[in-house]
Write a protein that holds these residues in place. Structure first.
Motif, PDB file in Angstrom:
ATOM      1  N   ASP A  85       5.893   0.492   6.786  1.00 20.88           N
ATOM      2  CA  ASP A  85       4.429   0.544   6.718  1.00 20.88           C
ATOM      3  C   ASP A  85       3.795   0.458   8.101  1.00 20.88           C
ATOM      4  N   LEU A  86       4.358  -0.369   8.979  1.00 20.72           N
ATOM      5  CA  LEU A  86       3.834  -0.438  10.347  1.00 20.72           C
ATOM      6  C   LEU A  86       4.023   0.882  11.080  1.00 20.72           C
ATOM      7  N   LEU A  87       5.200   1.475  10.946  1.00 24.44           N
ATOM      8  CA  LEU A  87       5.443   2.771  11.590  1.00 24.44           C
ATOM      9  C   LEU A  87       4.535   3.857  11.021  1.00 24.44           C
ATOM     10  N   THR A  88       4.356   3.841   9.717  1.00 28.12           N
ATOM     11  CA  THR A  88       3.462   4.808   9.082  1.00 28.12           C
ATOM     12  C   THR A  88       2.044   4.633   9.599  1.00 28.12           C
ATOM     13  N   LEU A  89       1.602   3.408   9.713  1.00 26.19           N
ATOM     14  CA  LEU A  89       0.265   3.133  10.234  1.00 26.19           C
ATOM     15  C   LEU A  89       0.122   3.659  11.662  1.00 26.19           C
ATOM     16  N   LEU A  90       1.117   3.419  12.489  1.00 30.18           N
ATOM     17  CA  LEU A  90       1.064   3.913  13.871  1.00 30.18           C
ATOM     18  C   LEU A  90       1.032   5.442  13.926  1.00 30.18           C
ATOM     19  N   VAL A  91       1.832   6.087  13.103  1.00 28.48           N
ATOM     20  CA  VAL A  91       1.861   7.557  13.096  1.00 28.48           C
ATOM     21  C   VAL A  91       0.540   8.120  12.586  1.00 28.48           C
ATOM     22  N   PRO A  98     -13.872   8.149   5.290  1.00 26.18           N
ATOM     23  CA  PRO A  98     -13.599   6.970   4.461  1.00 26.18           C
ATOM     24  C   PRO A  98     -12.179   6.947   3.893  1.00 26.18           C
ATOM     25  N   ALA A  99     -11.647   8.109   3.567  1.00 30.33           N
ATOM     26  CA  ALA A  99     -10.284   8.153   3.029  1.00 30.33           C
ATOM     27  C   ALA A  99      -9.281   7.589   4.030  1.00 30.33           C
ATOM     28  N   SER A 100      -9.491   7.877   5.303  1.00 27.88           N
ATOM     29  CA  SER A 100      -8.592   7.357   6.340  1.00 27.88           C
ATOM     30  C   SER A 100      -8.670   5.838   6.401  1.00 27.88           C
ATOM     31  N   ILE A 101      -9.866   5.310   6.293  1.00 28.99           N
ATOM     32  CA  ILE A 101     -10.039   3.862   6.345  1.00 28.99           C
ATOM     33  C   ILE A 101      -9.356   3.204   5.151  1.00 28.99           C
ATOM     34  N   TYR A 102      -9.454   3.820   3.978  1.00 25.66           N
ATOM     35  CA  TYR A 102      -8.759   3.304   2.799  1.00 25.66           C
ATOM     36  C   TYR A 102      -7.248   3.262   3.050  1.00 25.66           C
ATOM     37  N   ILE A 103      -6.717   4.303   3.662  1.00 29.22           N
ATOM     38  CA  ILE A 103      -5.281   4.361   3.935  1.00 29.22           C
ATOM     39  C   ILE A 103      -4.891   3.273   4.931  1.00 29.22           C
ATOM     40  N   PHE A 104      -5.678   3.100   5.991  1.00 30.60           N
ATOM     41  CA  PHE A 104      -5.390   2.049   6.971  1.00 30.60           C
ATOM     42  C   PHE A 104      -5.356   0.686   6.297  1.00 30.60           C
ATOM     43  N   ILE A 105      -6.386   0.408   5.519  1.00 28.34           N
ATOM     44  CA  ILE A 105      -6.471  -0.888   4.838  1.00 28.34           C
ATOM     45  C   ILE A 105      -5.303  -1.055   3.868  1.00 28.34           C
ATOM     46  N   GLY A 106      -4.988  -0.007   3.130  1.00 26.72           N
ATOM     47  CA  GLY A 106      -3.881  -0.068   2.175  1.00 26.72           C
ATOM     48  C   GLY A 106      -2.552  -0.350   2.848  1.00 26.72           C
ATOM     49  N   LEU A 107      -2.285   0.331   3.955  1.00 27.29           N
ATOM     50  CA  LEU A 107      -1.033   0.107   4.671  1.00 27.29           C
ATOM     51  C   LEU A 107      -0.961  -1.308   5.254  1.00 27.29           C
ATOM     52  N   ILE A 108      -2.081  -1.789   5.751  1.00 31.99           N
ATOM     53  CA  ILE A 108      -2.102  -3.150   6.310  1.00 31.99           C
ATOM     54  C   ILE A 108      -1.882  -4.190   5.215  1.00 31.99           C
ATOM     55  N   VAL A 109      -2.554  -4.027   4.076  1.00 29.94           N
ATOM     56  CA  VAL A 109      -2.380  -4.971   2.959  1.00 29.94           C
ATOM     57  C   VAL A 109      -0.934  -4.965   2.480  1.00 29.94           C
ATOM     58  N   ASN A 110      -0.365  -3.773   2.292  1.00 30.93           N
ATOM     59  CA  ASN A 110       1.023  -3.695   1.843  1.00 30.93           C
ATOM     60  C   ASN A 110       1.972  -4.321   2.865  1.00 30.93           C
ATOM     61  N   ALA A 111       1.755  -4.040   4.143  1.00 30.11           N
ATOM     62  CA  ALA A 111       2.629  -4.597   5.180  1.00 30.11           C
ATOM     63  C   ALA A 111       2.580  -6.127   5.175  1.00 30.11           C
ATOM     64  N   ILE A 112       1.387  -6.678   5.035  1.00 24.24           N
ATOM     65  CA  ILE A 112       1.252  -8.138   4.993  1.00 24.24           C
ATOM     66  C   ILE A 112       1.991  -8.712   3.781  1.00 24.24           C
ATOM     67  N   ALA A 136      -1.276  -1.616  -7.118  1.00 21.28           N
ATOM     68  CA  ALA A 136      -2.685  -1.201  -7.140  1.00 21.28           C
ATOM     69  C   ALA A 136      -3.072  -0.495  -5.842  1.00 21.28           C
ATOM     70  N   VAL A 137      -2.625  -1.027  -4.718  1.00 16.74           N
ATOM     71  CA  VAL A 137      -2.943  -0.413  -3.424  1.00 16.74           C
ATOM     72  C   VAL A 137      -2.281   0.952  -3.300  1.00 16.74           C
ATOM     73  N   ASP A 138      -1.043   1.079  -3.757  1.00 14.32           N
ATOM     74  CA  ASP A 138      -0.366   2.384  -3.708  1.00 14.32           C
ATOM     75  C   ASP A 138      -1.110   3.420  -4.538  1.00 14.32           C
ATOM     76  N   TYR A 139      -1.518   3.053  -5.742  1.00 13.41           N
ATOM     77  CA  TYR A 139      -2.284   3.989  -6.570  1.00 13.41           C
ATOM     78  C   TYR A 139      -3.634   4.310  -5.936  1.00 13.41           C
ATOM     79  N   ALA A 140      -4.273   3.313  -5.356  1.00 12.89           N
ATOM     80  CA  ALA A 140      -5.558   3.548  -4.693  1.00 12.89           C
ATOM     81  C   ALA A 140      -5.397   4.513  -3.522  1.00 12.89           C
ATOM     82  N   MET A 141      -4.301   4.385  -2.771  1.00 13.57           N
ATOM     83  CA  MET A 141      -4.082   5.305  -1.650  1.00 13.57           C
ATOM     84  C   MET A 141      -3.826   6.729  -2.145  1.00 13.57           C
TER      85      MET A 141
END
Length: 171
Positions: A54-60, A77-91, A121-126
Motif C-alpha cells: 500500500d505504501l508503494l502504491t501510494l508513492l507510485v 476528488p477521486a484521487s483524494i479518495y484513493i489516497f485516503i483509502g490507501l493510507i487507512v488500509n496501510a495503517i 469497506a475502503v476497498d469497495y469505496a476505492m
C-alpha cells in the motif's frame, strides 16, 4: 474491474481523464501482485507485506503529481479518495502486524473487527470511486465546508479580539 472500465471509457472517449486510468492501472497491478506473490503459509507476516504494497502504491500514484503542471494534471476528488483509502488500509495492515507479531495477540478483539470491516469497506469505496470518478460520499464537500466554517470562526475571533483591544486602549 475499475481498470477495465476506465480503459473502456477512455477508448470510447467518454472519459478524458488519463490520471484516473493511471491510478486504476496502478491499483490493479498492486492488488494483483500482492495476492499473486504472497505465500499462503506466510501467516501473519502478510500484513506487513500488504502494508509495504500500500505504501508503494501510494508513492507510485502520487509520483505524477510531482509533475502536475507539466502533465496538465488536476487533482480530482477521486484521487483524494484513493489516497485516503490507501493510507487507512496501510495503517490497519501495520496495526494488525504489530498486534499479531510484535504483541503476540492470537485472540480476536476489537481491532480485528475494525480491521475486517474497514479494509473491505475502503476497498469497495476505492473501486466505486475509480468507476464514478466523483466525490460520491460528499467527503470533499464536507471537508471544504468545515474548513470554510473554521476560517469564518477565526476571522470572527480576530475581529472580537481587535474590538476588545480597542475598548481597553480607550478606557
Amino acid at each position: 474491474m475499475a481498470f477495465l472500465f476506465n480503459i473502456f471509457m477512455r477508448t470510447v472517449s467518454a472519459k478524458t481523464d488519463n490520471y484516473l486510468v493511471w491510478v486504476s492501472a496502478i491499483m490493479f497491478a498492486s492488488y494483483y501482485f500482492s495476492d499473486l506473490f504472497h505465500d499462503l503459509s506466510s501467516g501473519t507476516e502478510i500484513y506487513f507485506t500488504w502494508f509495504i504494497y500500500d505504501l508503494l502504491t501510494l508513492l507510485v500514484v502520487l509520483f505524477p503529481l510531482l509533475f502536475k503542471r507539466r502533465l496538465n494534471l488536476i487533482l480530482k476528488p477521486a484521487s483524494i479518495y484513493i489516497f485516503i483509502g490507501l493510507i487507512v488500509n496501510a495503517i490497519l495492515f501495520l496495526a494488525m502486524f504489530i498486534d499479531m507479531n510484535l504483541l503476540g495477540n492470537r485472540e480476536p478483539w476489537l481491532l480485528w473487527s475494525i480491521y475486517s470491516f474497514t479494509v473491505n469497506a475502503v476497498d469497495y469505496a476505492m473501486i466505486i470511486t475509480l468507476i464514478v470518478g466523483r466525490d460520491w460520499l460528499g467527503l470533499i464537500r464536507l471537508a471544504r465546508y468545515a474548513y470554510s466554517r473554521a476560517l469564518k470562526s477565526e476571522v470572527k475571533h480576530e475581529a472580537r479580539t481587535e474590538q476588545c483591544a480597542h475598548i481597553v486602549l480607550h478606557a
